[in-house]
Design an enzyme around this catalytic site. Sequence first.
Site, PDB file in Angstrom:
ATOM      1  CG  HIS A  21     -11.547 -10.427 -22.555  1.00  0.00           C
ATOM      2  ND1 HIS A  21     -10.234 -10.669 -22.183  1.00  0.00           N
ATOM      3  CD2 HIS A  21     -12.285 -10.540 -21.417  1.00  0.00           C
ATOM      4  CE1 HIS A  21     -10.199 -10.936 -20.894  1.00  0.00           C
ATOM      5  NE2 HIS A  21     -11.419 -10.858 -20.401  1.00  0.00           N
ATOM      6  CD  GLU A  24     -14.614  -6.943 -20.025  1.00  0.00           C
ATOM      7  OE1 GLU A  24     -14.310  -6.982 -18.816  1.00  0.00           O
ATOM      8  OE2 GLU A  24     -14.805  -7.960 -20.712  1.00  0.00           O
ATOM      9  CG  HIS A  25      -9.392  -6.858 -19.044  1.00  0.00           C
ATOM     10  ND1 HIS A  25      -8.630  -7.435 -18.062  1.00  0.00           N
ATOM     11  CD2 HIS A  25     -10.445  -7.690 -19.219  1.00  0.00           C
ATOM     12  CE1 HIS A  25      -9.181  -8.563 -17.668  1.00  0.00           C
ATOM     13  NE2 HIS A  25     -10.289  -8.746 -18.372  1.00  0.00           N
ATOM     14  CD  GLU A 101      -9.690 -13.186 -17.792  1.00  0.00           C
ATOM     15  OE1 GLU A 101     -10.928 -13.328 -17.752  1.00  0.00           O
ATOM     16  OE2 GLU A 101      -9.130 -12.147 -18.207  1.00  0.00           O
TER      17      GLU A 101
END
Length: 394
Positions: A21, A24-25, A101
């Site tokens: 993740h 991905e950012h 987040e």
Amino acid sequence: MGIWIGTGSRRETPDENGISHFIEHMVFKGTKNRSAEDIARSVDSIGGGLDAFTSKEMVSYNTKVLDEHVPIAFDVLSDLVLNPLFREEDIEKEKGVILEELKMEVDNPEYLLHEIFSSNFWKDHPLGKPILGTKDTVQGFRREKLSEYYSRIYSPGNILITAAGNLKHHHLVELARDTFEKLPVNGTLAPERVPQPHARLVFKNKTSLEQTHLYMGVPAYPMSHPDRFACYLLSTVLGGGMSSRLFQNIREKQGLAYAVYSELSMYTDTGCMAIYAGTSVETAGKVVDSIVHELRELKQNLVPAEELRRAKDHLKGSFVLGLESTSSRMGNLARQELYYKRFYTIDEMLESIERVTASEVQRIAREFFEPKHITLAMLGNLGDFKIRREDLNC
């Protein structure tokens, strides 16, 4: 169009948890050819959309544009996947974004309960770890670790490209060949460890919550299992819509919950069927009893022909309507290739649903709904409230 990485968070070691993740950012923070602002403008300026997501078993980078803009859109997507910079200053800034987040998600009781359930159901396996990672793992990410994981996972044998819409296949193949043919092969990934489900009862107190949230789950079939359509139908009858047994009994007849449903999580080598409900602590025991009653009914009695017909039509409609957009068709192509290694047409799927019998649904219910296999997780201002294993006899 989408570029898919056939590996998600379940490939991560404990100290890598959340790295899929995080990468991905990071690819949106700049590449060898574009700054973060250039990436945003490249697609915005042609009226398109650019998005990405990470799941347990895949990562997707995708875009939706007019057909005339396919070359530029593909160039942007492939640039993200092939040329990330992983600058130290960007890594530190993105840690702050992802930690926020995490806080946002943990403030959501359904998310928090899902993570509590998963970490117990898939105990001691990466499948039970959060996709976002934890505060400690995210803070521990360094450039070297990101680069090592990236070079190992973002390899030709682990990358899939799919597209749907007004395009020519050979044109897309040419774009892919021109862009990806020099990507180095970094060997093949080692086989993954098959997760073993655990049947546990977990109760977490959170006094700030007004509702009591519960997840009840059992082991289910993997994604490519031949009986998966009967499994879908079982979940549909149980809690797949407003006419489902759980909704009608717990919400409509008894008024015990606003949200109650069942869901299937299917993976390459395993699966889980789970039921969610949100209620008050005073009625939580009654909700559990009502769920157990419905599980028992499905084990003991065949689903009536009229109810099975409704469930089949509901499922068929959901499948067809779910493929109405080019984006959903593009995603469907990817999932079929990643899980089945072949393409199933809509007609094949509809025929598979139609062939399911009430006896098959009952057989699966008897296999799944064994009290000794049930995991129950509850979150709320519980006080001394507990459910015992014997309360789950269905």
